[in-house]
Design an enzyme around this catalytic site. Sequence first.
Site, PDB file in Angstrom:
ATOM      1  N   LYS A 166      -6.760 -24.630  18.477  1.00 24.08           N
ATOM      2  CA  LYS A 166      -6.236 -23.964  17.291  1.00 24.08           C
ATOM      3  C   LYS A 166      -5.136 -22.973  17.663  1.00 24.08           C
ATOM      4  O   LYS A 166      -5.275 -22.216  18.631  1.00 24.08           O
ATOM      5  CB  LYS A 166      -7.367 -23.219  16.562  1.00 24.08           C
ATOM      6  CG  LYS A 166      -6.990 -22.729  15.194  1.00 24.08           C
ATOM      7  CD  LYS A 166      -6.880 -23.869  14.208  1.00 24.08           C
ATOM      8  CE  LYS A 166      -6.151 -23.476  12.947  1.00 24.08           C
ATOM      9  NZ  LYS A 166      -4.697 -23.234  13.135  1.00 24.08           N
ATOM     10  N   SER A 223      -4.257 -25.908   9.382  1.00 28.99           N
ATOM     11  CA  SER A 223      -4.600 -24.478   9.371  1.00 28.99           C
ATOM     12  C   SER A 223      -4.693 -23.925   7.954  1.00 28.99           C
ATOM     13  O   SER A 223      -4.242 -22.813   7.664  1.00 28.99           O
ATOM     14  CB  SER A 223      -3.580 -23.665  10.179  1.00 28.99           C
ATOM     15  OG  SER A 223      -4.081 -22.391  10.489  1.00 28.99           O
ATOM     16  N   SER A 256      -4.955 -17.196  12.869  1.00 26.30           N
ATOM     17  CA  SER A 256      -5.720 -18.389  12.489  1.00 26.30           C
ATOM     18  C   SER A 256      -6.605 -18.949  13.590  1.00 26.30           C
ATOM     19  O   SER A 256      -7.382 -19.873  13.335  1.00 26.30           O
ATOM     20  CB  SER A 256      -4.776 -19.495  11.996  1.00 26.30           C
ATOM     21  OG  SER A 256      -4.380 -19.246  10.669  1.00 26.30           O
ATOM     22  N   LYS A 286     -10.270 -19.459  12.990  1.00 21.11           N
ATOM     23  CA  LYS A 286     -10.881 -20.661  12.415  1.00 21.11           C
ATOM     24  C   LYS A 286     -11.720 -21.439  13.423  1.00 21.11           C
ATOM     25  O   LYS A 286     -12.470 -22.340  13.023  1.00 21.11           O
ATOM     26  CB  LYS A 286      -9.806 -21.554  11.799  1.00 21.11           C
ATOM     27  CG  LYS A 286      -9.065 -20.904  10.627  1.00 21.11           C
ATOM     28  CD  LYS A 286      -8.079 -21.881   9.987  1.00 21.11           C
ATOM     29  CE  LYS A 286      -7.365 -21.256   8.784  1.00 21.11           C
ATOM     30  NZ  LYS A 286      -6.197 -20.455   9.162  1.00 21.11           N
TER      31      LYS A 286
END
Length: 376
Positions: free
Chosen positions: A222, A117, A57, A60
């Site tokens: 993130k 997320s 993730s 992102k």
Amino acid sequence: MAVKKLVCAAAVLGLLGANAAALPEMGTLHAKSAALYAANGQELYTMNADEALQPASVTKIMTMLLTMEALERGEVTLDTMITGSEYACSMGGTQIWLEPGEQLTLDEMLKAIAVGSANDCAVAVAEHLAGTEAAFVERMNARARELGCTGTTFINANGLDAAGGKTLTTARDLALISCELLRHPKILDYTGIWMDSIRGGKFALANTNKMLRSYKGLTGLKTGYIREAGFCISASAERDGLSLVAVVMAAPTKEERMADATALLNYGFANFAAWTPPEEALAPVPVSLGRADSVPLRIEGESVCVLEKSAAASAEAERNVPDCLTAPVEAGQQVGTLYLKSGGETVLTVPLYAAESVDAVTVFDLWTRLLQSVTA
């Protein structure tokens, strides 16, 4: 813009290499790959930083970067309604369980992506901005190339594995993308949230980045995890005017991911300092045959350089620029070099850019100036 970004990325890589031998050892990290960068793009430390790995993730950060750039261009606003398609709602993994046809503002979508997320929201935003996720992925890969990312191939907007393959990137590339994202400080309003809610308070969000509660000065960015990728993070933090990005890829456990990111950031704050050149180092340069008599200068990173602490205390700036430039001069054009010296040695070399454009005078301009001088 693409050319400018390529120049900037190339200019800041390895600027501290000449003095790196004086730095203490980092110590053993648990992850397969890691990178520590200053937010202005200066590389401070790397470990296997060019090994291609799955980011999960952390993908992102590019989705958020393209979203922030679309906001800046006025293509969307935070109040823009984003509709969940059946495809977006079919995403697995972490999600907010969007319903087909459900609409949320971009503000809420960004919260869901940055804090929770949410894979479904990442795809919904991608579809809104580019029409299809596939078209958005093309933009993701093109933007990565513009930033000088040589080891990155995105296949979707959220980092999940897919039948068509898997996203691959490097710690170095994720650091470069993260630094670019930090050029949009509004994103920190989202990545710095610990807990919030959407859907009118009906759906709670808790940040997947637990370092927000444990590391002083952490601002984002993130986390990521899927079994094939291991535990990944791009962690940003700021102390005493120094903004850093620590990227950890393929750590064996969540705890070791946090330990590695903490070690990287601690290393950065212990050994480096933000240093602002004196005003005279960025003094305007005269311009001949231009509609303006001079052009102001700037460096990347909001006029902040990053030096080893041992050098920062005695640093002096010496610049090499032409006595006069000839118009036209384009904003972002490199016009000289700033040498930062300590103890008689150059510790950092920084490109100097024109802060604005200066158009060349036309024949009409010259006649106007001549008439003004005659009638004065």
